[in-house]
Scaffold this motif. Structure first.
Motif, short mmCIF file in Angstrom:
data_model
loop_
_atom_site.label_atom_id
_atom_site.label_comp_id
_atom_site.label_asym_id
_atom_site.label_seq_id
_atom_site.Cartn_x
_atom_site.Cartn_y
_atom_site.Cartn_z
N UNK A 52 0.81 -1.22 0.00
CA UNK A 52 0.00 0.00 0.00
C UNK A 52 0.84 1.27 0.00
N UNK A 53 1.86 1.32 0.84
CA UNK A 53 2.66 2.54 0.96
C UNK A 53 3.58 2.76 -0.25
N UNK A 54 3.66 1.81 -1.15
CA UNK A 54 4.50 1.98 -2.35
C UNK A 54 3.69 2.50 -3.54
N UNK A 55 2.36 2.62 -3.36
CA UNK A 55 1.53 3.04 -4.49
C UNK A 55 1.66 4.55 -4.72
N UNK A 56 1.52 4.93 -5.96
CA UNK A 56 1.67 6.34 -6.34
C UNK A 56 0.67 7.23 -5.62
N UNK A 57 -0.58 6.80 -5.57
CA UNK A 57 -1.61 7.62 -4.93
C UNK A 57 -1.32 7.84 -3.45
N UNK A 58 -0.89 6.80 -2.76
CA UNK A 58 -0.63 6.91 -1.32
C UNK A 58 0.58 7.80 -1.06
N UNK A 59 1.63 7.64 -1.84
CA UNK A 59 2.82 8.49 -1.67
C UNK A 59 2.45 9.96 -1.85
N UNK A 60 1.73 10.26 -2.92
CA UNK A 60 1.34 11.65 -3.18
C UNK A 60 0.46 12.20 -2.06
N UNK A 61 -0.52 11.40 -1.63
CA UNK A 61 -1.47 11.86 -0.61
C UNK A 61 -0.78 12.05 0.73
N UNK A 62 0.09 11.13 1.10
CA UNK A 62 0.77 11.23 2.39
C UNK A 62 1.59 12.50 2.48
N UNK A 63 2.44 12.74 1.48
CA UNK A 63 3.33 13.89 1.56
C UNK A 63 2.60 15.22 1.35
N UNK A 64 1.53 15.21 0.55
CA UNK A 64 0.73 16.42 0.41
C UNK A 64 0.02 16.74 1.73
N UNK A 65 -0.53 15.71 2.38
CA UNK A 65 -1.24 15.91 3.65
C UNK A 65 -0.28 16.34 4.75
N UNK A 66 0.90 15.73 4.80
CA UNK A 66 1.90 16.11 5.80
C UNK A 66 2.29 17.57 5.63
N UNK A 67 2.58 17.97 4.40
CA UNK A 67 3.00 19.35 4.13
C UNK A 67 1.90 20.33 4.47
N UNK A 68 0.67 19.99 4.09
CA UNK A 68 -0.47 20.86 4.38
C UNK A 68 -0.66 21.01 5.89
N UNK A 69 -0.53 19.90 6.61
CA UNK A 69 -0.76 19.91 8.05
C UNK A 69 0.30 20.73 8.79
N UNK A 70 1.57 20.51 8.47
CA UNK A 70 2.62 21.21 9.22
C UNK A 70 2.71 22.68 8.84
N UNK A 71 2.21 23.04 7.65
CA UNK A 71 2.23 24.45 7.24
C UNK A 71 1.08 25.25 7.86
N UNK A 72 0.04 24.56 8.27
CA UNK A 72 -1.14 25.25 8.81
C UNK A 72 -1.28 25.08 10.32
N UNK A 73 -0.27 24.47 10.95
CA UNK A 73 -0.31 24.30 12.41
C UNK A 73 1.12 24.31 12.94
#
Length: 388
Positions: free
Chosen positions: A288-309
């Motif tokens: 699961x963690x090697x899939x393109x969708x999961x990689x993109x979603x994880x790092x986009x969500x991490x970046x969004x979260x740490x930039x807004x909190x």
């Protein structure tokens, strides 16, 4: 093999030393070695009509535009230590066969190699102009590739990030235990954890930079607006951001390892408890963690979260707890709630929406919910929330 040093300068913004040199075509091809295309990663060979004209012109002695090379990241100090002595510098460069990345001039190098392989003899005075880029500071490397290259010529952010990863692939593999990055050319079956395709990590970093999962937008204006925000960044901001990305990539590989091991054990079990008899795609789960969708979603969500909190440290704790949760889960459990996620995905109507787009939306918003709650919510509930 010989080389003539024409001059040296420095980019005063990034303090990047640059060496201008000249070599015969045959010596240049020997310097980059026959495996120079290993450096291209996802940059494919281009079949372009004007290249055929260029090929014929070169045979007649035409001078090519200069080619830009960069020493691999781990060899920059070897060059910097002799930069002020031309004799030592020439000796060092000539003994670095195969230790350069082609940053600009890959297609020209293909053409030169084709002409050589056809048996053509280059005129002994026909030379190629080279620009050697020597950069040892990671933040300047990132800044130069992503920002300065964009200002010099039209180059997609995707391509610029590929060049960045091209330079630091070996460094990443040394810094993150057991990480293995393979190229499309080297593509093999993924039979273990912590093994990722380079192009997917490139897209993961692009998602991290843009704070968005849609890195291949059809809306060019929207894409440029997102990328311009990145191009406004300073070297320090990009360098600090990349360090954050590496720290989260490190924990991401641990999540991948825990998930791979857990669901592999799940699949090897001979008997499944009654409540889990419903069909479950454990082979997809362990990857699961090697899939393109999961990689993109994880790092986009991490970046969004740490930039807004101001909860970056909390997020590390949340992800570390998730690693432990997976590692300590019972054999037949589904700690990532993937059974629920797969059910939700199966209900997506491909006639109405893009399955990939909707899947990314579910995972991205589901992860954000998990981060906001500091992991105090089951992931299967997060996937349901992400679907609304």
């Amino acid at each position: 093999m010989g080389i003539k040093v024409l001059g040296k300068t420095k980019d005063l913004r990034t303090n990047t030393p640059v060496i201008y040199a000249q070599m015969s075509i045959m010596d240049y091809l020997e310097l980059v070695s026959d495996d120079f295309d290993d450096f291209r990663f996802q940059r494919k060979r281009v079949n372009y009509v004007p290249y055929e004209r260029m090929k014929e012109d070169i045979k007649k002695g035409a001078l090519l535009p200069s080619i830009t090379l960069a020493t691999k990241f781990e060899y920059t100090e070897d060059v910097l230590s002799v930069l002020d002595n031309d004799d030592y510098l020439k000796h060092t460069l000539l003994n670095m066969t195969g230790k350069f990345n082609i940053l600009d001039g890959l297609q020209r190098t293909y053409i030169l190699q084709d002409i050589k392989n056809e048996g053509h003899e280059f005129h002994p005075e026909q030379s190629v102009l080279l620009e050697f880029w020597i950069e040892s500071q990671l933040k300047n490397l990132i800044y130069r590739l992503i920002v300065l290259n964009a200002g010099q010529k039209k180059m997609s952010m995707r391509h610029q990030i590929e060049l960045l990863f091209l330079n630091i692939k070996d460094t990443l593999e040394r810094e993150i235990p057991n990480l293995e990055i393979h190229t499309q050319k080297e593509s093999t079956r993924r039979n273990k954890s912590k093994k990722f395709a380079l192009d997917r990590l490139v897209m993961g970093y692009q998602s991290f930079l843009l704070k968005n999962t849609e890195v291949k937008r059809s809306n060019v204006v929207a894409q440029e607006m997102l990328e311009n925000n990145v191009l406004d960044s300073t070297a320090e901001e990009l360098g600090s951001g990349f360090e954050d990305f590496i720290r989260f990539l490190n924990i991401y590989t641990r999540l991948d390892e825990a998930t791979f091991n857990h669901y592999e054990n799940y699949s090897k079990s001979a008997h499944v408890e009654a409540e889990n008899e419903e069909e479950f795609d454990y082979n997809s789960a362990k990857q699961w963690f090697a899939s393109e969708n999961v990689i993109n979603c994880f790092f986009a969500a991490v970046s969004k979260f740490i930039s807004s909190s101001n909860r970056e440290s909390n997020l590390f704790k949340t992800l570390n707890r998730l690693v432990e949760l997976i590692n300590q889960s019972q054999v037949y459990s589904d700690p990532l709630g993937l059974g629920v996620l797969y059910k939700i995905q199966s209900g997506i109507d491909p006639r109405r929406v893009s399955v990939d787009f909707q899947t990314r939306k579910i995972i991205y918003y589901g992860l954000l919910e998990y981060f906001k709650e500091d992991g105090a919510i089951n992931l299967d509930e997060c996937w349901q929330l992400g679907a609304f």
